[in-house]
Design a protein around this motif. Structure first.
Motif, mmCIF file in Angstrom:
data_model
loop_
_atom_site.group_PDB
_atom_site.id
_atom_site.type_symbol
_atom_site.label_atom_id
_atom_site.label_comp_id
_atom_site.label_asym_id
_atom_site.label_seq_id
_atom_site.Cartn_x
_atom_site.Cartn_y
_atom_site.Cartn_z
ATOM 1 N N UNK A 188 0.847 -1.192 0.000
ATOM 2 C CA UNK A 188 0.000 0.000 0.000
ATOM 3 C C UNK A 188 0.885 1.246 0.000
ATOM 4 N N UNK A 189 0.333 2.354 -0.437
ATOM 5 C CA UNK A 189 1.076 3.606 -0.216
ATOM 6 C C UNK A 189 0.092 4.708 0.136
ATOM 7 N N UNK A 190 -0.993 4.246 0.796
ATOM 8 C CA UNK A 190 -2.037 5.194 1.146
ATOM 9 C C UNK A 190 -2.336 5.062 2.639
ATOM 10 N N UNK A 191 -2.195 6.181 3.384
ATOM 11 C CA UNK A 191 -2.496 6.157 4.818
ATOM 12 C C UNK A 191 -3.975 6.492 5.016
ATOM 13 N N UNK A 227 -17.040 -2.638 9.634
ATOM 14 C CA UNK A 227 -16.423 -1.958 8.482
ATOM 15 C C UNK A 227 -15.224 -2.802 8.039
ATOM 16 N N UNK A 228 -15.162 -3.101 6.771
ATOM 17 C CA UNK A 228 -14.057 -3.931 6.268
ATOM 18 C C UNK A 228 -12.731 -3.169 6.411
ATOM 19 N N UNK A 229 -11.709 -3.878 6.919
ATOM 20 C CA UNK A 229 -10.426 -3.188 7.152
ATOM 21 C C UNK A 229 -9.466 -3.509 6.005
ATOM 22 N N UNK A 230 -8.872 -2.443 5.449
ATOM 23 C CA UNK A 230 -7.825 -2.633 4.444
ATOM 24 C C UNK A 230 -6.516 -2.829 5.231
ATOM 25 N N UNK A 237 -0.375 2.878 7.414
ATOM 26 C CA UNK A 237 -0.689 4.055 8.244
ATOM 27 C C UNK A 237 0.044 3.964 9.586
ATOM 28 N N UNK A 238 0.034 2.775 10.181
ATOM 29 C CA UNK A 238 0.692 2.572 11.477
ATOM 30 C C UNK A 238 2.208 2.794 11.352
ATOM 31 N N UNK A 239 2.800 2.143 10.346
ATOM 32 C CA UNK A 239 4.252 2.244 10.139
ATOM 33 C C UNK A 239 4.680 3.694 9.892
ATOM 34 N N UNK A 240 3.873 4.400 9.073
ATOM 35 C CA UNK A 240 4.194 5.793 8.731
ATOM 36 C C UNK A 240 4.159 6.668 9.995
ATOM 37 N N UNK A 241 3.155 6.431 10.849
ATOM 38 C CA UNK A 241 3.040 7.223 12.085
ATOM 39 C C UNK A 241 4.274 7.003 12.966
ATOM 40 N N UNK A 242 4.672 5.732 13.137
ATOM 41 C CA UNK A 242 5.839 5.423 13.992
ATOM 42 C C UNK A 242 7.110 6.046 13.415
ATOM 43 N N UNK A 243 7.300 5.900 12.106
ATOM 44 C CA UNK A 243 8.520 6.412 11.468
ATOM 45 C C UNK A 243 8.568 7.942 11.574
#
Ligand code: KG4
Ligand code: ZN
Length: 318
Positions: A188-191, A227-230, A237-243
Motif C-alpha cells: 500500500x502507499x495510502x495512509x 467496516x471492512x479493514x484494508x 498508516x501505522x508504520x508511517x506514524x511510527x517512522x
C-alpha cells in the motif's frame, strides 16, 4: 589483539571474534522460530535455549575466525540491560573463559553496543547523534567523544519494536511483528487510517503505548461497526506514524546539537521506510548518516566486540 565478545541479553546467543577493530566472525543463534508460537519472547525459554546453544556458537565463531581459544587476549560481554536469565548465561560463559585463560574480562552495556555497531567498518566523527530503535529500547543519544553517552530522550513506556510486535498480533500476524507489518505496508502507499500521535511529554522522550492503544482501539471500533479493514493500508498508516514520530524527534535533536554524523541502530532499523526517511532527513540537514549492515543492527556480538575494542583503547590512554 584478539577479542572474544558475547551477547546474550534477549533471544539471541552470539559470539564474535575481533582482531583489533576488524570483525573476523559474528555467529548468531536466533530463537525466533522457538518463540513464535507464544507471540513473543518467553524469558525462561530464552535462557534454556542459550544453555543449549552457547557451545556450538562459541566453537563455530572461533572456527570461522580461524583463531584458537588460547590466542584470545580479552573477553567482553553484555552485562545489562536485558532479560536477567539470558544475561546470566552469557556472563557465566564469559567468566569461565576469562578465568580459564587468565585474561581480562569486560562487562559492557547493550545499548552502547548498538551505538557502536555504526563504528564497524566506518569512521565516525564527533559530535554524533544515535537513534536506537529496537524491541526493548527507543533512545536518542548524543556523543561528544568516544564512550560519552548523553541520553537526550528515551521511551517512557513501550519501545518502538514492542509496539510493532503488539499491534501485529492484533492484525493477526506472527512474531516478530515488525517485518510482518512492513510486508503488508509495502502493498500500500495510502495512509487511509488516522493513527493518533502522542502528545509531547518532553522534547526528546517517546511514548509508544499511546500509538499502540490508539491503533488497537481503532481496529476494535472498525470491527464492531462491521467496516471492512484494508489491512495493507492499516499497516502502512501505522508504520508511517511510527517512522514520522521518531524522525521528527531526531530532526529536532540534529537542529539543536548540529552533529557531524547521525547513526541509526537496533532491529527496527531493518525497516525500509525508516531507513529511507532517516537518510532523506540527514541529507536535508547536511549531516552524514550511517546505517550499519543488517547483521549488526539486530542483536549481535560484533557490536559488543567493537565497543570492547574502543573501551580497551580508551582505558589504555588513561
Ligand atoms: O534489536 P533487536 O533485534 O532486539 C532487541 O534488542 O530488542 O530488535 C527486535 C525488534 C522486534 O520488535 C522486531 O519486530 C523489530 O525489531 N523489527 C522490525 C523490522 N525487523 C525487525 N520492525 C520494523 N520493521 C522491520 N523490518
Ligand atoms: Zn538490542
Amino acid at each position: 589483539m584478539y577479542i572474544l565478545a558475547i551477547e546474550s541479553s534477549c533471544d539471541e546467543f552470539s559470539v564474535a571474534i575481533l582482531k583489533d577493530d576488524k570483525i573476523l566472525s559474528n555467529i548468531i543463534s536466533s530463537q525466533i522460530e522457538d518463540h513464535k508460537e507464544y507471540g513473543g519472547v518467553v524469558p525462561e525459554l530464552a535462557s534454556r535455549l542459550h544453555v543449549q546453544n552457547f557451545n556450538w556458537v562459541l566453537s563455530d565463531s572461533l572456527k570461522k575466525a580461524k583463531v584458537s581459544i588460547d590466542e584470545i587476549n580479552y573477553i567482553v560481554y553484555t552485562a545489562n540491560p536485558g532479560l536477567i536469565g539470558s544475561l546470566i548465561i552469557g556472563k557465566i560463559v564469559a567468566q569461565t573463559l576469562a578465568q580459564y585463560l587468565q585474561i581480562p574480562l569486560l562487562p559492557l552495556n547493550h545499548l552502547h553496543g548498538h551505538v557502536y555497531s555504526a563504528f564497524i567498518d566506518n569512521k565516525v566523527e564527533f559530535p554524533a547523534i544515535a537513534l536506537i530503535t529496537s524491541g526493548g529500547h527507543t533512545e536518542i543519544t548524543l556523543m561528544k567523544d568516544h564512550l560519552e553517552f548523553e541520553i537526550l530522550g528515551s521511551t517512557q513506556d513501550d519501545a518502538i519494536g514492542e509496539c510493532f510486535d503488539k499491534v501485529a498480533i492484533k492484525l493477526g500476524l506472527t512474531y516478530p511483528g515488525g517485518p510482518a507489518i512492513e510486508k503488508l505496508a509495502k502493498q500500500s502507499n495510502e495512509a487511509k487510517y488516522k493513527i493518533p500521535k502522542p502528545r509531547d511529554i518532553n522534547k526528546y522522550d517517546f511514548s509508544f503505548s499511546g500509538i499502540k492503544t490508539g491503533s488497537i482501539n481503532l481496529l476494535h471500533k472498525l470491527k464492531q461497526s462491521n467496516i471492512e479493514i484494508d489491512l495493507n493500508s492499516f499497516a502502512y498508516s501505522f508504520q508511517k506514524t511510527c517512522v514520522e514520530y521518531v524522525i521528527e524527534k531526531l530532526e529536532k535533536a540534529i537542529k539543536e546539537y548540529k552533529p557531524k554524523f547521525v547513526i541509526l541502530g537496533g532491529g527496527v532499523s531493518a525497516n525500509s521506510m525508516l531507513r529511507s526517511e532517516f537518510q532523506a532527513m540527514a541529507k536535508i540537514n547536511n549531516v552524514k548518516s550511517i546505517i550499519p549492515k543488517n547483521e549488526y543492527c539486530t542483536d549481535n556480538a560484533a557490536m559488543i566486540g567493537m565497543l570492547g575494542y574502543v573501551t580497551i583503547q580508551e582505558e589504555g590512554k588513561r
